[in-house]
Design a protein around this motif. Structure first.
Motif, PDB file in Angstrom:
ATOM      1  N   THR A  87       7.935   3.431  25.016  1.00  0.00           N
ATOM      2  CA  THR A  87       8.099   2.289  24.039  1.00  0.00           C
ATOM      3  C   THR A  87       8.631   2.839  22.773  1.00  0.00           C
ATOM      4  O   THR A  87       8.331   3.929  22.304  1.00  0.00           O
ATOM      5  CB  THR A  87       7.017   1.201  23.967  1.00  0.00           C
ATOM      6  N   PRO A  88       9.507   1.764  22.066  1.00  0.00           N
ATOM      7  CA  PRO A  88       9.870   2.301  20.896  1.00  0.00           C
ATOM      8  C   PRO A  88       8.662   2.032  19.882  1.00  0.00           C
ATOM      9  O   PRO A  88       9.157   2.343  18.596  1.00  0.00           O
ATOM     10  CB  PRO A  88      10.995   1.423  20.574  1.00  0.00           C
ATOM     11  N   TYR A  89       7.582   1.682  19.909  1.00  0.00           N
ATOM     12  CA  TYR A  89       6.556   1.212  19.218  1.00  0.00           C
ATOM     13  C   TYR A  89       5.590   2.624  18.594  1.00  0.00           C
ATOM     14  O   TYR A  89       5.189   3.137  19.198  1.00  0.00           O
ATOM     15  CB  TYR A  89       5.598   0.171  19.449  1.00  0.00           C
ATOM     16  N   CYS A  90       5.816   2.483  17.246  1.00  0.00           N
ATOM     17  CA  CYS A  90       4.830   3.344  16.537  1.00  0.00           C
ATOM     18  C   CYS A  90       3.883   2.867  15.479  1.00  0.00           C
ATOM     19  O   CYS A  90       4.723   2.065  14.781  1.00  0.00           O
ATOM     20  CB  CYS A  90       5.680   4.775  16.091  1.00  0.00           C
ATOM     21  N   VAL A  91       2.611   2.944  15.509  1.00  0.00           N
ATOM     22  CA  VAL A  91       1.848   2.422  14.539  1.00  0.00           C
ATOM     23  C   VAL A  91       1.384   3.496  13.649  1.00  0.00           C
ATOM     24  O   VAL A  91       0.991   4.386  13.995  1.00  0.00           O
ATOM     25  CB  VAL A  91       0.547   1.703  15.130  1.00  0.00           C
ATOM     26  N   THR A  92       1.408   3.292  12.268  1.00  0.00           N
ATOM     27  CA  THR A  92       1.057   4.044  11.365  1.00  0.00           C
ATOM     28  C   THR A  92      -0.210   3.790  10.766  1.00  0.00           C
ATOM     29  O   THR A  92      -0.131   2.551  10.141  1.00  0.00           O
ATOM     30  CB  THR A  92       2.003   4.435  10.132  1.00  0.00           C
ATOM     31  N   LEU A  93      -1.379   4.349  10.647  1.00  0.00           N
ATOM     32  CA  LEU A  93      -2.407   3.940   9.938  1.00  0.00           C
ATOM     33  C   LEU A  93      -2.669   4.817   8.706  1.00  0.00           C
ATOM     34  O   LEU A  93      -2.803   5.991   8.924  1.00  0.00           O
ATOM     35  CB  LEU A  93      -3.855   3.937  10.925  1.00  0.00           C
ATOM     36  N   SER A  94      -2.862   4.283   7.695  1.00  0.00           N
ATOM     37  CA  SER A  94      -3.031   5.100   6.528  1.00  0.00           C
ATOM     38  C   SER A  94      -4.513   4.569   5.653  1.00  0.00           C
ATOM     39  O   SER A  94      -4.686   3.277   5.511  1.00  0.00           O
ATOM     40  CB  SER A  94      -2.129   4.638   5.283  1.00  0.00           C
ATOM     41  N   PHE A  95      -5.340   5.527   5.739  1.00  0.00           N
ATOM     42  CA  PHE A  95      -6.736   5.284   5.289  1.00  0.00           C
ATOM     43  C   PHE A  95      -6.909   6.024   3.935  1.00  0.00           C
ATOM     44  O   PHE A  95      -6.392   7.241   3.768  1.00  0.00           O
ATOM     45  CB  PHE A  95      -7.791   5.837   6.149  1.00  0.00           C
ATOM     46  N   GLN A  96      -7.224   5.395   3.111  1.00  0.00           N
ATOM     47  CA  GLN A  96      -7.789   5.954   1.653  1.00  0.00           C
ATOM     48  C   GLN A  96      -9.257   5.640   1.156  1.00  0.00           C
ATOM     49  O   GLN A  96      -9.723   4.579   1.182  1.00  0.00           O
ATOM     50  CB  GLN A  96      -6.928   5.175   0.509  1.00  0.00           C
ATOM     51  N   PHE A  97     -10.030   6.808   1.358  1.00  0.00           N
ATOM     52  CA  PHE A  97     -11.545   6.757   1.184  1.00  0.00           C
ATOM     53  C   PHE A  97     -11.816   7.016  -0.225  1.00  0.00           C
ATOM     54  O   PHE A  97     -11.397   7.782  -0.925  1.00  0.00           O
ATOM     55  CB  PHE A  97     -12.050   8.163   1.781  1.00  0.00           C
ATOM     56  N   SER A  98     -12.714   6.458  -0.651  1.00  0.00           N
ATOM     57  CA  SER A  98     -13.282   6.719  -2.068  1.00  0.00           C
ATOM     58  C   SER A  98     -14.799   6.381  -2.051  1.00  0.00           C
ATOM     59  O   SER A  98     -15.388   6.236  -1.002  1.00  0.00           O
ATOM     60  CB  SER A  98     -12.741   5.768  -3.322  1.00  0.00           C
ATOM     61  N   GLU A  99     -15.686   6.533  -3.074  1.00  0.00           N
ATOM     62  CA  GLU A  99     -16.956   6.476  -3.049  1.00  0.00           C
ATOM     63  C   GLU A  99     -17.397   5.422  -2.528  1.00  0.00           C
ATOM     64  O   GLU A  99     -18.433   5.399  -1.766  1.00  0.00           O
ATOM     65  CB  GLU A  99     -17.413   6.752  -4.530  1.00  0.00           C
ATOM     66  N   ALA A 100     -17.047   4.154  -2.656  1.00  0.00           N
ATOM     67  CA  ALA A 100     -17.698   2.744  -2.565  1.00  0.00           C
ATOM     68  C   ALA A 100     -16.871   1.887  -1.483  1.00  0.00           C
ATOM     69  O   ALA A 100     -17.276   0.918  -1.275  1.00  0.00           O
ATOM     70  CB  ALA A 100     -17.789   2.169  -3.642  1.00  0.00           C
ATOM     71  N   ARG A 101     -15.410   2.456  -1.254  1.00  0.00           N
ATOM     72  CA  ARG A 101     -14.638   1.574  -0.239  1.00  0.00           C
ATOM     73  C   ARG A 101     -13.834   2.273   0.402  1.00  0.00           C
ATOM     74  O   ARG A 101     -13.580   3.425   0.454  1.00  0.00           O
ATOM     75  CB  ARG A 101     -14.011   0.513  -1.370  1.00  0.00           C
ATOM     76  N   LEU A 102     -13.107   1.680   1.389  1.00  0.00           N
ATOM     77  CA  LEU A 102     -12.153   2.174   2.177  1.00  0.00           C
ATOM     78  C   LEU A 102     -10.895   1.155   2.203  1.00  0.00           C
ATOM     79  O   LEU A 102     -10.995  -0.005   2.394  1.00  0.00           O
ATOM     80  CB  LEU A 102     -12.539   2.314   3.657  1.00  0.00           C
ATOM     81  N   LEU A 103      -9.874   1.856   1.898  1.00  0.00           N
ATOM     82  CA  LEU A 103      -8.427   0.840   1.984  1.00  0.00           C
ATOM     83  C   LEU A 103      -7.705   1.324   3.283  1.00  0.00           C
ATOM     84  O   LEU A 103      -7.529   2.311   3.560  1.00  0.00           O
ATOM     85  CB  LEU A 103      -7.759   1.191   0.757  1.00  0.00           C
ATOM     86  N   LEU A 104      -7.188   0.274   4.112  1.00  0.00           N
ATOM     87  CA  LEU A 104      -6.532   0.729   5.308  1.00  0.00           C
ATOM     88  C   LEU A 104      -5.239  -0.097   5.190  1.00  0.00           C
ATOM     89  O   LEU A 104      -5.251  -1.404   4.891  1.00  0.00           O
ATOM     90  CB  LEU A 104      -7.248   0.162   6.593  1.00  0.00           C
ATOM     91  N   ASP A 105      -4.017   0.548   5.247  1.00  0.00           N
ATOM     92  CA  ASP A 105      -2.809   0.026   5.338  1.00  0.00           C
ATOM     93  C   ASP A 105      -1.994   0.223   6.804  1.00  0.00           C
ATOM     94  O   ASP A 105      -2.366   1.312   7.491  1.00  0.00           O
ATOM     95  CB  ASP A 105      -1.783   0.481   4.330  1.00  0.00           C
ATOM     96  N   VAL A 106      -1.605  -0.895   7.539  1.00  0.00           N
ATOM     97  CA  VAL A 106      -1.052  -0.636   8.931  1.00  0.00           C
ATOM     98  C   VAL A 106       0.306  -1.067   8.707  1.00  0.00           C
ATOM     99  O   VAL A 106       0.720  -1.953   8.149  1.00  0.00           O
ATOM    100  CB  VAL A 106      -1.916  -1.806   9.548  1.00  0.00           C
ATOM    101  N   ALA A 107       1.330  -0.159   9.336  1.00  0.00           N
ATOM    102  CA  ALA A 107       2.631  -0.276   9.395  1.00  0.00           C
ATOM    103  C   ALA A 107       3.046  -0.039  10.912  1.00  0.00           C
ATOM    104  O   ALA A 107       2.453   0.692  11.520  1.00  0.00           O
ATOM    105  CB  ALA A 107       3.358   0.412   8.302  1.00  0.00           C
ATOM    106  N   VAL A 108       4.059  -0.785  11.322  1.00  0.00           N
ATOM    107  CA  VAL A 108       4.875  -0.548  12.455  1.00  0.00           C
ATOM    108  C   VAL A 108       6.466  -0.153  12.333  1.00  0.00           C
ATOM    109  O   VAL A 108       6.845  -0.747  11.327  1.00  0.00           O
ATOM    110  CB  VAL A 108       4.665  -1.733  13.825  1.00  0.00           C
ATOM    111  N   ASN A 109       6.838   0.748  13.216  1.00  0.00           N
ATOM    112  CA  ASN A 109       8.143   0.978  12.837  1.00  0.00           C
ATOM    113  C   ASN A 109       9.189   0.008  13.140  1.00  0.00           C
ATOM    114  O   ASN A 109      10.269  -0.204  12.380  1.00  0.00           O
ATOM    115  CB  ASN A 109       8.406   2.436  13.694  1.00  0.00           C
TER     116      ASN A 109
END
Length: 85
Positions: free
Chosen positions: A30-52
């Motif tokens: 398929t042409p689909y690609c999902v990019t998951l970007s995780f940013q860790f810090s001492e007290a939290r986690l940020l998650l960004d999700v993008a598709v092409n």
């Protein structure tokens, strides 16, 4: 891509620096690609999700996970269970 259908994938990821990890999930044939970007810090986690490619949005609201606060200790010394110092 339909929910409930099993699809073969290929995935890879790497640390961008000490706090950021990025992974890509490619759906085979398929042409689909999902990019998951995780940013860790001492007290939290940020998650960004993008598709092409998409018929809708290609990025989504950021997901924030937070470490739960430790339980507060009572300032009142009593009552305590029998046998506990």
């Amino acid at each position: 891509l339909a929910f409930g259908e099993l699809r073969p994938i290929a995935a890879a990821g790497a640390w961008q620096d000490e706090e950021r990890y990025q992974a890509q999930v490619l759906y085979v044939e398929t042409p689909y690609c999902v990019t998951l970007s995780f940013q860790f810090s001492e007290a939290r986690l940020l998650l960004d999700v993008a598709v092409n490619v998409s018929f809708g949005p290609t990025s989504f609201p950021q997901i924030v996970g937070a470490r739960p606060l430790p339980p507060r200790r009572s300032r009142v010394p009593w009552p305590r269970p029998y046998g506990v110092a």
